[in-house]
Design a protein around this motif. Structure first.
Motif, mmCIF file in Angstrom:
data_model
loop_
_atom_site.group_PDB
_atom_site.id
_atom_site.type_symbol
_atom_site.label_atom_id
_atom_site.label_comp_id
_atom_site.label_asym_id
_atom_site.label_seq_id
_atom_site.Cartn_x
_atom_site.Cartn_y
_atom_site.Cartn_z
ATOM 1 N N ILE A 456 0.852 -1.184 0.000
ATOM 2 C CA ILE A 456 0.000 0.000 0.000
ATOM 3 C C ILE A 456 0.890 1.237 0.000
ATOM 4 O O ILE A 456 1.834 1.333 0.786
ATOM 5 N N LYS A 457 0.583 2.194 -0.862
ATOM 6 C CA LYS A 457 1.261 3.486 -0.844
ATOM 7 C C LYS A 457 0.210 4.571 -0.748
ATOM 8 O O LYS A 457 -0.660 4.695 -1.611
ATOM 9 N N ALA A 458 0.278 5.364 0.330
ATOM 10 C CA ALA A 458 -0.714 6.412 0.568
ATOM 11 C C ALA A 458 -0.017 7.751 0.743
ATOM 12 O O ALA A 458 0.919 7.877 1.538
ATOM 13 N N THR A 459 -0.491 8.745 0.005
ATOM 14 C CA THR A 459 0.081 10.083 0.070
ATOM 15 C C THR A 459 -0.992 11.079 0.487
ATOM 16 O O THR A 459 -2.054 11.167 -0.147
ATOM 17 N N PHE A 460 -0.715 11.848 1.552
ATOM 18 C CA PHE A 460 -1.678 12.819 2.058
ATOM 19 C C PHE A 460 -1.622 14.121 1.271
ATOM 20 O O PHE A 460 -0.591 14.496 0.717
ATOM 21 N N LEU A 461 -2.746 14.806 1.264
ATOM 22 C CA LEU A 461 -2.775 16.185 0.798
ATOM 23 C C LEU A 461 -1.918 17.046 1.722
ATOM 24 O O LEU A 461 -1.711 16.698 2.894
ATOM 25 N N PRO A 462 -1.423 18.194 1.242
ATOM 26 C CA PRO A 462 -0.749 19.122 2.149
ATOM 27 C C PRO A 462 -1.684 19.524 3.291
ATOM 28 O O PRO A 462 -2.907 19.578 3.115
ATOM 29 N N GLU A 463 -1.105 19.809 4.436
ATOM 30 C CA GLU A 463 -1.911 20.091 5.632
ATOM 31 C C GLU A 463 -2.923 21.208 5.390
ATOM 32 O O GLU A 463 -4.066 21.140 5.852
ATOM 33 N N GLU A 499 3.678 2.191 2.738
ATOM 34 C CA GLU A 499 4.383 3.471 2.731
ATOM 35 C C GLU A 499 3.367 4.595 2.876
ATOM 36 O O GLU A 499 2.402 4.685 2.100
ATOM 37 N N ILE A 500 3.560 5.440 3.889
ATOM 38 C CA ILE A 500 2.639 6.543 4.162
ATOM 39 C C ILE A 500 3.424 7.851 4.110
ATOM 40 O O ILE A 500 4.398 8.038 4.851
ATOM 41 N N ILE A 501 2.983 8.750 3.231
ATOM 42 C CA ILE A 501 3.715 9.988 2.979
ATOM 43 C C ILE A 501 2.873 11.182 3.412
ATOM 44 O O ILE A 501 1.729 11.335 2.992
ATOM 45 N N GLY A 502 3.454 12.031 4.277
ATOM 46 C CA GLY A 502 2.808 13.286 4.654
ATOM 47 C C GLY A 502 1.811 13.192 5.782
ATOM 48 O O GLY A 502 1.023 14.128 5.990
ATOM 49 N N ALA A 503 1.817 12.105 6.553
ATOM 50 C CA ALA A 503 0.888 11.984 7.676
ATOM 51 C C ALA A 503 1.303 12.905 8.815
ATOM 52 O O ALA A 503 2.475 13.263 8.959
ATOM 53 N N ALA A 504 0.340 13.271 9.645
ATOM 54 C CA ALA A 504 0.634 14.104 10.809
ATOM 55 C C ALA A 504 1.243 13.284 11.939
ATOM 56 O O ALA A 504 1.907 13.831 12.815
#
Length: 524
Positions: A456-463, A499-504
């Motif tokens: 799984i690859k997850a990318t968050f929106l900018p805060e 892989e998780i990108i940009g999480a808080a």
């Protein structure tokens, strides 16, 4: 290049490319029938129309990486009945129901009722076994706007000997009176609905969407209601502006929905796209669904139907589809008292829905409500706020906010306790995540069995672009923004190559997770 012939009709055929591509190819390909080019497309599932019955054809697909040719023979057709010959006007003003129904009732075994280009203003039509309904390109069946013109399907009627019940109407998992649908079939088999035409519920010009949760005469109709039917195939049509759930197969077996376009406004209430309820053998290929509620919701009724007319929903295949907007892309629940098992969702695009994989149930669904062996793989999510949610406190029904449903303390396990088995997601990319990647809330007395997510690859929106949202519809649960993984009351949680990108946050939050397997999980 290779392809499979999925379904053969009397005047059309549907094929599916054998490809790892999700929903569509990177480059277009061409389809030839007996050497004549019939279409150019990049979709993995396509349908070729304009064929003749009882005829052998050669179909060839030519793509950049090669070509493949196969032979097939179209289905037999006994007669073609043009509704215009029965007096249908097709002018969008005259009521064409009598002419259309007369053509249907006059159709012999293996016959076709043909609607040429035109707009056929109609109240509900009732199909029968062993027939094809052909809506040609430009043909529209347009729903009457006056609910007083719609027949009512009684929820339950006792048999004459008072030993059994006869069920017709259904509303949100219970056997209640509802209006007949624009296309209705009851205890029928071997029905095909084909063509490039449109079923239009005309709900935007009626009052179906006003006071949507208030019963007026009867509950709102679907666009298509298939009750205890077998071997029904729907190919190529557009279905839009539904009064309520759009396509609703109910206690059916062996269904195919191919290359459909289902569209309802984003603010239209409870207009789910396709809701198989207590069905076995459902195939959904090449469909595009954009609606005001769940794009698909897999169901099996509420407790009364499970107790007295139990039927599991099982063997559901959803492949090469695109789900847009809506509350959930593919949902299991919440009316799942009969249980759901063996669901396979693959090679699909989820675009802009609130949730991707959405599981929802609650106390009171009962011990037969077991949701198990559900697999999502090779999925591309774009702008899905909350890709994976599992909720066993769903606050539906009149008692949804009661202490019985919402209390977070362990309750006694009894005949009203639901269960969730194994839910698997793998080979999935999620771009533009907002609230959370995974949020799971199991019951303390009946934890979720196993949640397994791999590759799984997850990318968050900018805060600055994230809006806090409540990922699961339950009481006393906070909104989330930028959260990676939250799991509560789960027997086994497996995260492998995630892989998780940009999480808080930088690690999962877990409560009541009995076993946690974490291999190759990266936060960036």
């Amino acid at each position: 290049m290779n392809f499979e012939i999925i379904e053969i009709f009397n005047r059309s055929v549907t094929i599916e490319l054998e490809s790892e591509a999700i929903f569509q190819q990177s480059e277009p390909f061409e389809v030839f029938i007996d050497g004549e080019k019939r279409l150019r497309s990049d979709r993995n599932v396509v349908s070729v129309t304009g064929l003749l019955p009882d005829r052998e054809y050669k179909i060839r697909v030519a793509a950049a990486d090669g070509e493949c040719e196969k032979s097939f023979t179209t289905k037999h057709e006994s007669v073609l009945l043009n509704v215009k010959a029965f007096g249908a006007k097709g002018d969008g003003e005259a009521l064409d129901t009598p002419a259309l129904q007369a053509a249907i009732l006059s159709c012999p075994k293996d016959g076709t009722v043909y609607l040429p280009k035109g707009t056929y203003y109609s109240t509900p039509l009732f199909l029968k076994s062993d027939m094809t309904l052909w809506l040609d390109e430009g043909a529209v069946i347009l729903g009457d706007t006056d609910r007083n013109h719609y027949p009512v399907l009684p929820g339950m009627t006792m048999t004459t000997d008072e030993k059994d019940e006869y069920n017709l109407g259904s509303w949100e998992g219970n056997p209640l009176d509802n209006f007949a649908s624009l296309i209705t079939a009851i205890d029928a088999e071997n029905i095909d609905i084909i063509g490039g035409g449109t079923l239009d519920g005309n709900a935007q010009n009626s009052d179906w969407w006003k006071d949507a949760k208030k019963k007026r005469i009867a509950w709102r109709p679907n666009m298509m209601f298939l009750c205890r039917c077998r071997n029904v195939r729907v190919q190529g049509i557009t279905v839009q502006n539904s009064p309520c759930w759009t396509l609703h197969p109910y206690y059916c077996e062996e269904l195919s929905f191919l290359n459909l376009y289902i569209h309802n406004p984003s603010d239209s209430p409870n207009t789910d796209g396709l809701d198989p309820e207590s069905c076995k053998g459902v195939k959904v290929l090449g469909c595009v669904i954009s609606v005001g509620d769940d794009c698909m919701a897999i169901k099996s009724g509420k407790y009364y139907m499970s107790l007295n007319h139990h039927k599991v929903t099982e063997d559901v295949v959803i492949r090469n589809c695109r789900f847009e907007r809506g509350h959930g892309s593919v949902t299991v629940g919440s009316e799942v008292a009969g249980g759901v098992k063996n669901v396979r969702v693959s090679q699909c695009i989820f675009d802009g829905t609130d949730r991707g994989l959405r599981i929802k149930t609650r106390r009171g669904r009962g011990e037969r409500s077991v949701l198990d062996d559900i697999l999502f793989e090779k999925i591309k999510m774009n702008g899905v706020h909350m890709p994976f949610t599992v909720n066993m406190f769903y606050f539906c029904d009149p008692d949804g906010h009661s202490d019985y449903v919402q209390n977070r303390a362990a309750a006694p396990v009894d005949e009203m306790t639901p269960a969730i088995g194994t839910i698997t997601g793998r080979d999935i990319t999620c771009e533009g995540v907002s609230a959370c990647v995974l949020c799971a809330a199991g019951l303390p007395e009946s934890p979720v069995g196993k949640l397994e997510f791999e590759n799984i690859k997850a990318t968050f929106l900018p805060e600055a672009e994230r809006v806090p949202e409540r990922p699961v519809m339950m009481d006393n649960f906070d909104e989330m923004s930028g959260r990676s993984v939250y799991a509560e009351n789960v027997k086994e949680l497996v995260l492998r190559n995630v892989e998780i990108i940009g999480a808080a946050d930088k690690e999962p939050e877990m409560m009541g997770v009995e076993r946690f397997v974490c291999e190759g999980v990266k936060y960036k």
